[in-house]
Design a protein around this motif. Structure first.
Motif, PDB file in Angstrom:
ATOM      1  N   LEU A  70      -7.645  -6.279 -22.469  1.00  0.00           N
ATOM      2  CA  LEU A  70      -7.273  -7.067 -23.639  1.00  0.00           C
ATOM      3  C   LEU A  70      -7.202  -8.544 -23.277  1.00  0.00           C
ATOM      4  O   LEU A  70      -6.839  -8.910 -22.164  1.00  0.00           O
ATOM      5  N   SER A  71      -7.569  -9.369 -24.228  1.00  0.00           N
ATOM      6  CA  SER A  71      -7.622 -10.805 -23.999  1.00  0.00           C
ATOM      7  C   SER A  71      -6.865 -11.534 -25.100  1.00  0.00           C
ATOM      8  O   SER A  71      -6.863 -11.101 -26.254  1.00  0.00           O
ATOM      9  N   LEU A  72      -6.263 -12.630 -24.737  1.00  0.00           N
ATOM     10  CA  LEU A  72      -5.576 -13.460 -25.735  1.00  0.00           C
ATOM     11  C   LEU A  72      -6.572 -14.267 -26.568  1.00  0.00           C
ATOM     12  O   LEU A  72      -6.239 -14.769 -27.627  1.00  0.00           O
ATOM     13  N   PHE A  73      -7.809 -14.384 -26.076  1.00  0.00           N
ATOM     14  CA  PHE A  73      -8.786 -15.273 -26.701  1.00  0.00           C
ATOM     15  C   PHE A  73      -9.728 -14.583 -27.667  1.00  0.00           C
ATOM     16  O   PHE A  73     -10.450 -15.229 -28.402  1.00  0.00           O
ATOM     17  N   GLU A  74      -9.740 -13.257 -27.663  1.00  0.00           N
ATOM     18  CA  GLU A  74     -10.584 -12.536 -28.621  1.00  0.00           C
ATOM     19  C   GLU A  74      -9.905 -11.235 -29.020  1.00  0.00           C
ATOM     20  O   GLU A  74      -9.220 -10.606 -28.221  1.00  0.00           O
ATOM     21  N   SER A  75     -10.122 -10.857 -30.260  1.00  0.00           N
ATOM     22  CA  SER A  75      -9.467  -9.649 -30.762  1.00  0.00           C
ATOM     23  C   SER A  75     -10.228  -8.404 -30.297  1.00  0.00           C
ATOM     24  O   SER A  75     -11.435  -8.446 -30.043  1.00  0.00           O
ATOM     25  N   LEU A  76      -9.520  -7.299 -30.207  1.00  0.00           N
ATOM     26  CA  LEU A  76     -10.132  -6.031 -29.832  1.00  0.00           C
ATOM     27  C   LEU A  76     -11.205  -5.645 -30.857  1.00  0.00           C
ATOM     28  O   LEU A  76     -12.249  -5.106 -30.499  1.00  0.00           O
ATOM     29  N   GLU A  77     -10.966  -5.977 -32.124  1.00  0.00           N
ATOM     30  CA  GLU A  77     -11.933  -5.671 -33.184  1.00  0.00           C
ATOM     31  C   GLU A  77     -13.255  -6.383 -32.919  1.00  0.00           C
ATOM     32  O   GLU A  77     -14.327  -5.807 -33.082  1.00  0.00           O
ATOM     33  N   ASP A  78     -13.194  -7.655 -32.510  1.00  0.00           N
ATOM     34  CA  ASP A  78     -14.420  -8.409 -32.227  1.00  0.00           C
ATOM     35  C   ASP A  78     -15.157  -7.823 -31.030  1.00  0.00           C
ATOM     36  O   ASP A  78     -16.380  -7.718 -31.032  1.00  0.00           O
TER      37      ASP A  78
ATOM     38  N   LEU B  26     -15.048  -4.706 -29.958  1.00  0.00           N
ATOM     39  CA  LEU B  26     -15.628  -3.423 -30.360  1.00  0.00           C
ATOM     40  C   LEU B  26     -16.844  -3.618 -31.266  1.00  0.00           C
ATOM     41  O   LEU B  26     -17.833  -2.887 -31.154  1.00  0.00           O
ATOM     42  N   LYS B  27     -16.767  -4.620 -32.139  1.00  0.00           N
ATOM     43  CA  LYS B  27     -17.897  -4.914 -33.036  1.00  0.00           C
ATOM     44  C   LYS B  27     -19.121  -5.348 -32.234  1.00  0.00           C
ATOM     45  O   LYS B  27     -20.235  -4.866 -32.475  1.00  0.00           O
ATOM     46  N   ASP B  28     -18.931  -6.237 -31.253  1.00  0.00           N
ATOM     47  CA  ASP B  28     -20.041  -6.696 -30.416  1.00  0.00           C
ATOM     48  C   ASP B  28     -20.617  -5.544 -29.588  1.00  0.00           C
ATOM     49  O   ASP B  28     -21.831  -5.431 -29.429  1.00  0.00           O
ATOM     50  N   GLU B  29     -19.731  -4.692 -29.081  1.00  0.00           N
ATOM     51  CA  GLU B  29     -20.191  -3.557 -28.284  1.00  0.00           C
ATOM     52  C   GLU B  29     -21.004  -2.586 -29.139  1.00  0.00           C
ATOM     53  O   GLU B  29     -22.036  -2.067 -28.705  1.00  0.00           O
ATOM     54  N   LYS B  30     -20.549  -2.359 -30.355  1.00  0.00           N
ATOM     55  CA  LYS B  30     -21.262  -1.458 -31.259  1.00  0.00           C
ATOM     56  C   LYS B  30     -22.641  -2.040 -31.601  1.00  0.00           C
ATOM     57  O   LYS B  30     -23.637  -1.307 -31.624  1.00  0.00           O
ATOM     58  N   LEU B  31     -22.693  -3.339 -31.844  1.00  0.00           N
ATOM     59  CA  LEU B  31     -23.968  -3.993 -32.141  1.00  0.00           C
ATOM     60  C   LEU B  31     -24.928  -3.865 -30.958  1.00  0.00           C
ATOM     61  O   LEU B  31     -26.102  -3.514 -31.127  1.00  0.00           O
ATOM     62  N   ASP B  32     -24.440  -4.137 -29.748  1.00  0.00           N
ATOM     63  CA  ASP B  32     -25.273  -3.987 -28.549  1.00  0.00           C
ATOM     64  C   ASP B  32     -25.803  -2.561 -28.434  1.00  0.00           C
ATOM     65  O   ASP B  32     -26.971  -2.334 -28.121  1.00  0.00           O
TER      66      ASP B  32
ATOM     67  N   GLN C 106     -24.512 -20.304  -9.856  1.00  0.00           N
ATOM     68  CA  GLN C 106     -23.888 -19.078 -10.329  1.00  0.00           C
ATOM     69  C   GLN C 106     -22.470 -19.349 -10.803  1.00  0.00           C
ATOM     70  O   GLN C 106     -21.895 -20.387 -10.505  1.00  0.00           O
ATOM     71  N   MET C 107     -21.943 -18.374 -11.544  1.00  0.00           N
ATOM     72  CA  MET C 107     -20.622 -18.519 -12.130  1.00  0.00           C
ATOM     73  C   MET C 107     -19.917 -17.162 -12.076  1.00  0.00           C
ATOM     74  O   MET C 107     -20.508 -16.145 -12.435  1.00  0.00           O
ATOM     75  N   ALA C 108     -18.675 -17.172 -11.610  1.00  0.00           N
ATOM     76  CA  ALA C 108     -17.859 -15.964 -11.657  1.00  0.00           C
ATOM     77  C   ALA C 108     -17.323 -15.812 -13.076  1.00  0.00           C
ATOM     78  O   ALA C 108     -16.881 -16.792 -13.689  1.00  0.00           O
ATOM     79  N   ILE C 109     -17.399 -14.615 -13.613  1.00  0.00           N
ATOM     80  CA  ILE C 109     -16.970 -14.356 -14.987  1.00  0.00           C
ATOM     81  C   ILE C 109     -16.123 -13.091 -15.018  1.00  0.00           C
ATOM     82  O   ILE C 109     -16.093 -12.326 -14.054  1.00  0.00           O
ATOM     83  N   GLU C 110     -15.454 -12.871 -16.127  1.00  0.00           N
ATOM     84  CA  GLU C 110     -14.762 -11.604 -16.339  1.00  0.00           C
ATOM     85  C   GLU C 110     -15.835 -10.535 -16.513  1.00  0.00           C
ATOM     86  O   GLU C 110     -16.823 -10.746 -17.233  1.00  0.00           O
ATOM     87  N   ALA C 111     -15.698  -9.401 -15.846  1.00  0.00           N
ATOM     88  CA  ALA C 111     -16.717  -8.347 -15.877  1.00  0.00           C
ATOM     89  C   ALA C 111     -17.075  -7.974 -17.309  1.00  0.00           C
ATOM     90  O   ALA C 111     -16.195  -7.733 -18.137  1.00  0.00           O
ATOM     91  N   THR C 112     -18.385  -7.942 -17.594  1.00  0.00           N
ATOM     92  CA  THR C 112     -18.860  -7.636 -18.943  1.00  0.00           C
ATOM     93  C   THR C 112     -20.279  -7.091 -18.910  1.00  0.00           C
ATOM     94  O   THR C 112     -21.004  -7.282 -17.932  1.00  0.00           O
ATOM     95  N   ASP C 113     -20.660  -6.441 -20.018  1.00  0.00           N
ATOM     96  CA  ASP C 113     -22.043  -6.045 -20.246  1.00  0.00           C
ATOM     97  C   ASP C 113     -22.500  -6.552 -21.620  1.00  0.00           C
ATOM     98  O   ASP C 113     -23.537  -6.167 -22.132  1.00  0.00           O
ATOM     99  N   SER C 114     -21.720  -7.432 -22.206  1.00  0.00           N
ATOM    100  CA  SER C 114     -21.976  -7.961 -23.540  1.00  0.00           C
ATOM    101  C   SER C 114     -23.123  -8.970 -23.537  1.00  0.00           C
ATOM    102  O   SER C 114     -23.049  -9.995 -22.859  1.00  0.00           O
ATOM    103  N   SER C 115     -24.163  -8.683 -24.300  1.00  0.00           N
ATOM    104  CA  SER C 115     -25.294  -9.611 -24.406  1.00  0.00           C
ATOM    105  C   SER C 115     -24.825 -10.979 -24.875  1.00  0.00           C
ATOM    106  O   SER C 115     -25.227 -12.007 -24.322  1.00  0.00           O
ATOM    107  N   LYS C 116     -23.984 -10.980 -25.885  1.00  0.00           N
ATOM    108  CA  LYS C 116     -23.494 -12.238 -26.464  1.00  0.00           C
ATOM    109  C   LYS C 116     -22.804 -13.106 -25.411  1.00  0.00           C
ATOM    110  O   LYS C 116     -23.094 -14.296 -25.280  1.00  0.00           O
TER     111      LYS C 116
END
Length: 168
Positions: free
Chosen positions: A108-116, A118-124, A61-71
Motif C-alpha cells: 500500500l502507498s500513500l501516493f496512490e489508491s489501491l483502486e488505481d 488494481l485498475k492499472d493491473e487489470k488494464l495491463d 539506471q534508477m532504483a524503483i519500488e518493485a513493479t510490473d506496471s507498464s504505466k
C-alpha cells in the motif's frame, strides 16, 4: 534481467519520436515480466547517439519500488530520457529491467489508491491477453502508428532478424 534493444532505421532528431520507441520497448519488456509473474526494482535506459556526433550517448539506471506496471515503468524510462538527453540524434535505444523478483502481494502507498493500482493491473492484464491471442500489434498506442513508431516493424522480426511470416 530483461532487456530489449532497438537500432533505429535512421537517426531520430525529434525527442517525441524517441519517446514513442522507448514506450513501445518498455511495454514489451513489462509484458514479459507479467508473463512470468515477476517484477523489477531497477530500470536502465541506454541511448546511443548517431555516429555523426562526438558524444556516444548515455546509460543511466534508477532504483524503483518493485513493479510490473507498464504505466509506471514507461514513466520511469521517459523520466530518465528527459533528464539525460542532450538533443543529439539518436540511433540506438536499450531498455533493461534488473533486480528481477517474483511478484509479491500489494504494498500500500500513500501516493496512490489501491483502486488505481488494481485498475492499472487489470488494464495491463487485458492488454496482455488481447496481444497474446491476436498478436502484439493488435493493440497499439496511436503514437506507434506514426511514421517513426517501430512496434509494427519490430513485430515482423524474429530474434532481431526478418522473420518472413505470411499474415493469412
Amino acid at each position: 534481467s530483461f532487456s530489449k534493444n532497438q537500432i533505429l532505421n535512421r537517426d531520430y532528431t525529434n525527442s517525441y519520436d524517441v519517446e514513442v520507441v522507448i514506450r513501445e520497448i518498455t511495454e514489451e519488456n513489462a509484458m514479459r515480466l507479467r508473463k512470468h509473474s515477476l517484477t523489477t526494482s531497477t530500470v536502465k535506459l541506454t541511448i546511443g547517439y548517431s555516429k555523426h556526433t562526438i558524444e556516444p550517448g548515455f546509460s543511466h539506471q534508477m532504483a524503483i519500488e518493485a513493479t510490473d506496471s507498464s504505466k509506471k515503468l514507461v514513466d520511469y524510462m521517459i523520466r530518465l530520457f528527459r533528464k539525460f538527453y542532450k538533443g543529439y540524434p539518436v540511433r540506438v535505444i536499450n531498455v533493461s529491467f534488473n533486480k528481477i523478483l517474483p511478484k509479491q502481494d500489494y504494498q500500500l502507498s500513500l501516493f496512490e489508491s489501491l483502486e488505481d493500482v488494481l485498475k492499472d493491473e487489470k488494464l495491463d492484464k487485458v492488454i496482455d491477453i488481447v496481444r497474446k491471442k491476436y498478436g502484439y500489434t493488435s493493440l497499439l498506442h496511436a503514437s506507434s502508428l506514426i511514421q517513426n513508431g517501430m512496434a509494427i516493424q519490430r513485430s515482423k522480426l524474429l530474434g532481431g532478424h526478418q522473420a518472413n511470416i505470411d499474415n493469412k
